[in-house]
Design an enzyme around this catalytic site. Structure first.
Site, PDB file in Angstrom:
ATOM      1  N   PRO A   1      81.311  19.481  13.154  1.00  0.00           N
ATOM      2  CA  PRO A   1      82.360  19.523  13.937  1.00  0.00           C
ATOM      3  C   PRO A   1      83.463  20.411  13.265  1.00  0.00           C
ATOM      4  CG  PRO A   1      81.585  17.489  13.791  1.00  0.00           C
ATOM      5  CD  PRO A   1      80.737  18.424  13.071  1.00  0.00           C
TER       6      PRO A   1
ATOM      7  N   ALA B   1      82.726  23.037  10.938  1.00  0.00           N
ATOM      8  CA  ALA B   1      82.186  24.118  10.417  1.00  0.00           C
ATOM      9  C   ALA B   1      81.437  24.801  11.413  1.00  0.00           C
ATOM     10  CB  ALA B   1      81.577  23.799   9.143  1.00  0.00           C
ATOM     11  N   GLY B   2      81.992  26.001  12.138  1.00  0.00           N
ATOM     12  CA  GLY B   2      81.081  26.776  12.849  1.00  0.00           C
ATOM     13  C   GLY B   2      80.610  28.104  12.335  1.00  0.00           C
ATOM     14  N   SER B   3      81.136  29.164  12.611  1.00  0.00           N
ATOM     15  CA  SER B   3      80.852  30.546  12.051  1.00  0.00           C
ATOM     16  C   SER B   3      81.045  30.523  10.438  1.00  0.00           C
ATOM     17  CB  SER B   3      81.694  31.464  12.628  1.00  0.00           C
ATOM     18  OG  SER B   3      81.324  31.793  14.029  1.00  0.00           O
TER      19      SER B   3
ATOM     20  N   THR C   1      70.203  23.155  18.614  1.00  0.00           N
ATOM     21  CA  THR C   1      69.372  23.637  19.364  1.00  0.00           C
ATOM     22  C   THR C   1      68.005  23.070  19.590  1.00  0.00           C
ATOM     23  OG1 THR C   1      70.627  25.607  19.704  1.00  0.00           O
ATOM     24  CG2 THR C   1      68.372  25.613  20.681  1.00  0.00           C
TER      25      THR C   1
ATOM     26  N   ARG D   1      69.348  37.855  14.929  1.00  0.00           N
ATOM     27  CA  ARG D   1      70.372  38.550  15.758  1.00  0.00           C
ATOM     28  C   ARG D   1      70.086  39.117  16.838  1.00  0.00           C
ATOM     29  NH1 ARG D   1      75.105  38.164  11.206  1.00  0.00           N
ATOM     30  NH2 ARG D   1      75.853  36.093  12.125  1.00  0.00           N
TER      31      ARG D   1
ATOM     32  N   GLY E   1      80.218  38.529  45.899  1.00  0.00           N
ATOM     33  CA  GLY E   1      81.071  37.594  46.637  1.00  0.00           C
ATOM     34  C   GLY E   1      80.546  36.375  46.768  1.00  0.00           C
TER      35      GLY E   1
ATOM     36  N   GLU F   1      74.420  32.067  17.504  1.00  0.00           N
ATOM     37  CA  GLU F   1      74.306  33.038  16.182  1.00  0.00           C
ATOM     38  C   GLU F   1      75.282  34.098  16.045  1.00  0.00           C
ATOM     39  OE1 GLU F   1      71.028  32.196  16.088  1.00  0.00           O
ATOM     40  OE2 GLU F   1      69.992  33.268  14.537  1.00  0.00           O
TER      41      GLU F   1
ATOM     42  N   THR G   1      79.396  34.169  16.642  1.00  0.00           N
ATOM     43  CA  THR G   1      80.336  34.918  18.119  1.00  0.00           C
ATOM     44  C   THR G   1      80.431  36.444  18.044  1.00  0.00           C
ATOM     45  OG1 THR G   1      82.195  34.778  17.002  1.00  0.00           O
ATOM     46  CG2 THR G   1      81.576  32.751  18.263  1.00  0.00           C
TER      47      THR G   1
END
Lengths: 365, 418
Positions: B141, B143-145, B173, B272, B371, B395, B397
């Protein structure tokens, strides 16, 4: 196979061109632009690298075979030095390469050996016309065939070295199809403007307006001989020439901006240490790479007669036009106020960068 | 070396087959599993497992390459094969591609940082007769990147020689299929990144294999997402989770050059361009759909015209093609470098930056141009736009990857360019 690395021979050529670009073109670009002049010595030095000569087979006096991928690599590297200088060095190619690609045997024998023998000599081509919707496939200059004679009518713009050129390859509209016509300098009805073109950039390169007032040439002077030729592959080669030169100009601006950002300090750090600047550089580098690979692929397709070469070259060119504007604009932006001063190199690169949108026909691979 | 763009035969052949899979096994059920989030498309899972096993590729979508001999000797193309596989499956349905059975990032971590014994112990299971999964638990929660901010702790209980892990992981995942025991699935595992020494920062980071069903691990929820809904994204809590000492990948001593963590980061360099490939598959699907619909409606794209003579739609489509083609070539170059053991940190991140941009732009533009047809759930285009967005997020941002690219081109360390 997929493979993304120049071969040894190509790498040697790139290194040779790089030396010339770095030491001769880059060093004199600013001065040449301000003086509106390119020294012949400078042009001859570039000519001696032998890009055109290496594209022409031995039977016509050259020492190689044309390879679009090789020419793309060399052209990027040379344009990295300076665009005006590069276009000058390669002006004879605008005349010789279409003859090599589409000329009749007679035309090849007649022109190729004398163009590449000895020093750089002025042979040129005229494609661009002065209208907002200029379209190489729908030219306003017309050609009419009357038995053994062709009559050319119209006006061409931005023709490099037209004043001193021995022959001009003029593109004109023959019944809705673009064809090339070899027009000798002494043709009746051919007139070259006294004044040079005055453009936003490329001021070192002498370019002229060329008027064709019912210029009459023999049918044998039609590119490819009496039966003519396919313009599509020439156009693809012109597009790739333009795209490769755009890569070189973009790379030059990127390198200048990168180095400047690593030296210039603000608020106690180098400006390159600020993400706002660092991200701009990252995106510049990424876009250059993207368009470089697209150009490489199209060149490979050209060399291997792939079906979709014309679309591939069109996409590479269209993409490169946007890329070079974006990159050279940012080059100026990263220099800030200093970028706007003509003493610094990036403003010329931006002026030249915009040119790619309308200068199709001034470089060929 | 030379410059060449001809797909090698094995890749060209494989693409023909995979296209059939994408068209027949994925597209027809795409909508159903988007609407029924978290249902498992067993037909796809079981078919893919069988097909990959039959092709000799146990372990799911990984770099598989048999050594070349004699006349057929050529440079390796394992990564190139993988990237083209992924692009085609993602063209079918990117969410479903993500649940292709196999070891995924969990197995990749074991392969990158594990000892030979660990590889033997943890990786052979993917060759079994039933589909088996593994997942990587990195993000938390808080610690992301910034993976060095990970709070999950692992403490050695010297009496039992077990690691005791406590912490909270999110955005895992495949976490559900890897950890929850399903009748139709083999026993999987999750790889949990935790610190054995919080004062040591990155040097204290280690990866632990936690077998499915281990006590103390709880899957708190499966996220409800904007797109890639068929792919499960788990939030997992670990309370006094005990794993044997030998489930820690790499060395237990805290050294300055933490090969374990560097292994994980190297995994990202390798993956990546693969994520880029998955995004570009979606983008291609969207662009093809757009062109098809335009053609149906009598809109022709005039390639070759100068910009001034093109209609706005023509310009948009041509720009989209330029973006897509160039992004794909960047991806191919990055994996080609990986195959040829060239350092590709720059190219790999550039391909991800470009693919993230291109994939979101193309899908969003395609919806706009078409459209109501673009916006309606009657067609898959709106789903592809939702699916596409994740390409610019996971992987690393787009921003993190720009940072990596910038550091590479400027020659800056993480300290010099934060």
């Amino acid at each position: 196979m997929y493979s993304f690395e120049p071969n040894e021979e190509q790498q040697m050529l790139i290194d040779a061109v790089n030396k010339y670009a770095e030491n001769d073109l880059r060093a004199s670009a600013h001065e040449n632009e301000e003086n509106k002049e390119l020294p012949k010595k400078l042009i001859n030095k570039g000519w001696e690298i032998g890009l055109l000569q290496a594209s022409i087979p031995e039977s016509y006096g050259g020492f190689g075979e044309r390879n679009a991928a090789t020419n793309v690599l060399a052209l990027e590297e040379m344009a990295y030095g300076d665009l005006a200088g590069t276009l000058a060095v390669l002006t004879p190619s605008l005349f010789a390469t279409p003859i090599l690609l589409a000329g009749s045997e007679e035309q090849k024998k007649n022109y190729l050996p004398k163009i590449i023998a000895g020093e750089w000599s002025p042979y040129t081509a005229a494609l661009i016309e002065m209208s907002f919707d200029f379209d190489p496939n729908a030219l306003k200059t017309t050609a009419e065939i009357n038995q053994d004679e062709i009559t050319l009518k119209g006006e061409k713009a931005f023709v490099p070295y037209a004043k001193e050129a021995h022959e001009i390859l003029v593109y004109a509209n023959l019944n809705g199809v673009t064809q090339g016509f070899i027009v000798p300098e002494d043709s009746v009805g051919l007139s070259i403007s006294e004044e040079r073109e005055k453009l936003m950039g490329l001021n070192a390169l002498p370019m002229y307006r060329v008027k064709l007032d019912d210029v009459k040439i023999p049918v044998a002077n039609r590119l490819g001989g009496a039966s003519g030729h396919d313009f599509e592959l020439i156009l693809a080669s012109l597009r790739l020439g333009s795209a490769s030169a755009a890569l070189g100009v973009a790379k030059s601006s990127f390198e200048y901006a990168k180095n400047y950002a690593k030296e210039r300090e603000a608020f106690g750090v180098k400006i390159a240490q600020k993400q706002a600047v660092a991200f701009m550089l990252a995106e510049m580098r990424t876009e250059i790479e993207a368009m470089r690979l697209l150009t490489w692929e199209a060149a490979w397709k050209l060399d291997n007669n792939k079906e979709d070469i014309c679309v591939a070259a069109y996409l590479a060119h269209t993409g490169a036009v946007d890329m070079v504007m974006m990159v050279t604009d940012r080059g100026v932006q990263i220099y800030g106020g200093h970028g706007y001063i003509r003493e610094n190199p990036v403003e010329l690169l931006m002026r030249n960068g915009r040119g790619f949108a309308m200068l199709l026909g001034l470089a060929i691979v | 070396m030379t410059i060449e763009f001809e797909a090698p035969k094995p890749i060209a052949n494989q693409q023909v087959m995979l296209k059939t899979v994408a068209e027949n096994m994925m597209r027809p059920i795409s909508r159903e599993f988007d609407e029924n989030e978290h249902d498992i498309p067993w037909s796809y899972v079981e078919f893919m497992h069988m097909a990959m096993k039959a092709a000799g590729g146990g372990g799911g979508l990984t770099v598989t390459e048999k050594p070349q001999e004699g006349d057929e000797k050529r440079p390796p193309i394992g990564y190139q094969k993988l990237a083209t596989q992924i692009e085609m499956l993602a063209w079918g349905d990117v969410g479903m591609y993500l649940i292709t059975p196999g070891g995924g990032l969990g197995a990749a971590a074991v392969a990158a940082a594990g000892t030979p014994e660990q590889k033997e112990k943890f990786l052979t299971r993917f060759n079994s007769d039933i589909p088996t999964y593994a997942a990587m638990c990195m993000t938390e929660p808080g610690a992301g990147s910034d993976t060095s901010a990970i709070r999950t702790r692992a403490v050695l209980d010297e009496k039992t020689n077990e690691w005791v892990i406590n912490g909270e992981k999110i955005f895992v995942t495949g976490g559900d299929k890897s950890f929850t025991e399903y009748e139709k699935l083999g026993k999987g595992f999750i790889v949990v990144w935790a610190s054995i020494d919080p004062t040591a920062g990155r040097a204290g980071m280690r990866a632990f294999v936690v077998e499915s069903g281990t006590a103390g691990v709880k899957i708190n929820k499966l996220e409800k997402k904007m797109g890639i809904r068929v792919s499960d994204t788990a939030a997992i809590s670990l309370v006094d989770v005990r794993v044997p000492f030998e489930n820690m990948l790499g060395s237990a001593t805290v050294e300055k050059n933490n090969t374990g963590f560097r292994g994980a980061m190297a995994t990202f360099d390798a993956t990546r361009p693969l994520v880029a490939a998955s995004g570009l598959g979606v983008a291609r699907a969207a662009l093809e759909f757009l062109k098809e619909k335009l053609e149906e409606n009598g809109v022709k794209i005039h390639y070759g015209l100068p910009r001034q003579k093109l209609s706005n739609i023509e310009r948009e489509v041509i720009d989209m093609e330029i973006m897509l083609k160039s992004a794909w070539l960047m991806t191919l170059k990055a994996v080609w470098m990986a195959d040829n053991k060239k350092s590709n940190a720059l190219e790999s991140s550039m391909s991800k930056v470009k693919a993230g941009d291109v994939t979101t732009k193309i899908t969003q533009k395609a919806v706009e141009i078409l459209g109501p047809i673009g916006y309606s759930r009657e067609f898959l285009l709106e789903k592809w736009m939702r699916d596409a967005k994740i390409t610019d997020i996971y992987e690393g941002t787009g921003q993190i990857n720009r940072l990596v690219v910038a550091r590479q081109i400027l020659g800056y360390s993480g300290k010099e360019l934060r």
